[in-house]
Design a protein around this motif. Structure first.
Motif, PDB file in Angstrom:
ATOM      1  N   LEU A   1      33.000  50.944  36.399  1.00 42.32           N
ATOM      2  CA  LEU A   1      33.837  49.917  37.025  1.00 42.32           C
ATOM      3  C   LEU A   1      33.092  48.597  37.179  1.00 42.32           C
ATOM      4  CD1 LEU A   1      35.707  51.982  39.735  1.00 42.32           C
ATOM      5  CD2 LEU A   1      36.666  50.975  37.674  1.00 42.32           C
ATOM      6  N   ILE A   2      31.842  48.663  37.573  1.00 43.79           N
ATOM      7  CA  ILE A   2      31.048  47.444  37.725  1.00 43.79           C
ATOM      8  C   ILE A   2      30.837  46.781  36.367  1.00 43.79           C
ATOM      9  CG2 ILE A   2      28.742  46.588  38.310  1.00 43.79           C
ATOM     10  CD1 ILE A   2      28.743  48.653  40.598  1.00 43.79           C
ATOM     11  N   ALA A   3      30.554  47.581  35.333  1.00 46.01           N
ATOM     12  CA  ALA A   3      30.368  47.027  33.995  1.00 46.01           C
ATOM     13  C   ALA A   3      31.655  46.376  33.494  1.00 46.01           C
ATOM     14  CB  ALA A   3      29.918  48.119  33.031  1.00 46.01           C
ATOM     15  N   ALA A   4      32.803  47.007  33.757  1.00 49.87           N
ATOM     16  CA  ALA A   4      34.075  46.433  33.326  1.00 49.87           C
ATOM     17  C   ALA A   4      34.330  45.105  34.032  1.00 49.87           C
ATOM     18  CB  ALA A   4      35.215  47.408  33.605  1.00 49.87           C
ATOM     19  N   ALA A   5      34.011  45.019  35.313  1.00 50.72           N
ATOM     20  CA  ALA A   5      34.198  43.775  36.053  1.00 50.72           C
ATOM     21  C   ALA A   5      33.272  42.682  35.529  1.00 50.72           C
ATOM     22  CB  ALA A   5      33.961  44.010  37.546  1.00 50.72           C
ATOM     23  N   VAL A   6      32.031  43.030  35.235  1.00 46.98           N
ATOM     24  CA  VAL A   6      31.074  42.044  34.713  1.00 46.98           C
ATOM     25  C   VAL A   6      31.520  41.544  33.342  1.00 46.98           C
ATOM     26  CG1 VAL A   6      28.704  41.778  33.859  1.00 46.98           C
ATOM     27  CG2 VAL A   6      29.128  42.875  36.058  1.00 46.98           C
ATOM     28  N   ILE A   7      31.985  42.433  32.495  1.00 50.96           N
ATOM     29  CA  ILE A   7      32.461  42.027  31.164  1.00 50.96           C
ATOM     30  C   ILE A   7      33.690  41.134  31.292  1.00 50.96           C
ATOM     31  CG2 ILE A   7      33.510  42.893  29.032  1.00 50.96           C
ATOM     32  CD1 ILE A   7      31.610  45.317  29.311  1.00 50.96           C
ATOM     33  N   ASP A   8      34.602  41.479  32.190  1.00 50.44           N
ATOM     34  CA  ASP A   8      35.797  40.664  32.388  1.00 50.44           C
ATOM     35  C   ASP A   8      35.440  39.261  32.870  1.00 50.44           C
ATOM     36  OD1 ASP A   8      38.625  40.160  32.580  1.00 50.44           O
ATOM     37  OD2 ASP A   8      38.449  40.422  34.745  1.00 50.44           O
TER      38      ASP A   8
ATOM     39  N   LEU B   1      33.806  37.254  29.954  1.00 45.75           N
ATOM     40  CA  LEU B   1      34.700  36.838  28.877  1.00 45.75           C
ATOM     41  C   LEU B   1      35.793  35.877  29.336  1.00 45.75           C
ATOM     42  CD1 LEU B   1      35.167  40.189  26.937  1.00 45.75           C
ATOM     43  CD2 LEU B   1      33.737  38.245  26.325  1.00 45.75           C
ATOM     44  N   PHE B   2      36.367  36.121  30.511  1.00 46.63           N
ATOM     45  CA  PHE B   2      37.553  35.383  30.918  1.00 46.63           C
ATOM     46  C   PHE B   2      37.376  34.527  32.169  1.00 46.63           C
ATOM     47  CE2 PHE B   2      39.121  39.306  28.846  1.00 46.63           C
ATOM     48  CZ  PHE B   2      39.635  38.709  27.706  1.00 46.63           C
ATOM     49  N   GLY B   3      36.231  34.581  32.806  1.00 47.25           N
ATOM     50  CA  GLY B   3      36.026  33.810  34.023  1.00 47.25           C
ATOM     51  C   GLY B   3      36.411  34.616  35.253  1.00 47.25           C
ATOM     52  N   ASP B   4      36.255  34.001  36.407  1.00 50.57           N
ATOM     53  CA  ASP B   4      36.483  34.739  37.646  1.00 50.57           C
ATOM     54  C   ASP B   4      37.888  34.583  38.210  1.00 50.57           C
ATOM     55  OD1 ASP B   4      36.250  32.119  38.297  1.00 50.57           O
ATOM     56  OD2 ASP B   4      34.935  32.418  40.013  1.00 50.57           O
ATOM     57  N   GLN B   5      38.757  33.850  37.555  1.00 48.02           N
ATOM     58  CA  GLN B   5      40.107  33.642  38.081  1.00 48.02           C
ATOM     59  C   GLN B   5      40.906  34.938  38.124  1.00 48.02           C
ATOM     60  OE1 GLN B   5      41.165  30.837  39.496  1.00 48.02           O
ATOM     61  NE2 GLN B   5      39.073  30.132  39.160  1.00 48.02           N
ATOM     62  N   HIS B   6      40.701  35.832  37.159  1.00 52.20           N
ATOM     63  CA  HIS B   6      41.415  37.105  37.158  1.00 52.20           C
ATOM     64  C   HIS B   6      41.024  37.952  38.364  1.00 52.20           C
ATOM     65  CE1 HIS B   6      41.601  36.172  32.786  1.00 52.20           C
ATOM     66  NE2 HIS B   6      42.851  36.540  32.984  1.00 52.20           N
ATOM     67  N   MET B   7      39.737  37.965  38.661  1.00 52.35           N
ATOM     68  CA  MET B   7      39.264  38.801  39.762  1.00 52.35           C
ATOM     69  C   MET B   7      39.766  38.276  41.107  1.00 52.35           C
ATOM     70  SD  MET B   7      37.805  41.101  38.113  1.00 52.35           S
ATOM     71  CE  MET B   7      36.762  42.088  39.137  1.00 52.35           C
ATOM     72  N   ILE B   8      39.840  36.977  41.261  1.00 51.34           N
ATOM     73  CA  ILE B   8      40.368  36.405  42.501  1.00 51.34           C
ATOM     74  C   ILE B   8      41.842  36.762  42.647  1.00 51.34           C
ATOM     75  CG2 ILE B   8      40.895  34.248  43.690  1.00 51.34           C
ATOM     76  CD1 ILE B   8      38.322  33.120  42.396  1.00 51.34           C
ATOM     77  N   PHE B   9      42.612  36.642  41.568  1.00 53.04           N
ATOM     78  CA  PHE B   9      44.034  36.998  41.591  1.00 53.04           C
ATOM     79  C   PHE B   9      44.214  38.473  41.938  1.00 53.04           C
ATOM     80  CE2 PHE B   9      47.669  38.728  39.244  1.00 53.04           C
ATOM     81  CZ  PHE B   9      48.695  38.020  39.850  1.00 53.04           C
TER      82      PHE B   9
END
Length: 47
Positions: free
Chosen positions: A13-20, A23-31
């Motif tokens: 899960l941590i690796a998937a979050a770091v890759i995301d 690649l795409f920036g942190d806007q997805h994680m904030i949303f």
């Protein structure tokens, strides 16, 4: 669930979050964080 399985899933899960984020920036994680907070609040209401 054994400790080895829990640690493996956590690392995946941590690796998937770091890759995301890489690649795409942190806007997805904030949303997703905001939506998760709203979901937890909604579920707590029905409890």
């Amino acid at each position: 669930m054994t400790n080895r399985i829990a640690i493996s899933l956590g690392l995946i899960l941590i690796a998937a979050a770091v890759i995301d984020i890489a690649l795409f920036g942190d806007q997805h994680m904030i949303f997703l964080g905001k939506k998760l907070f709203a979901l937890i609040d909604w579920v707590a209401f029905w409890r």
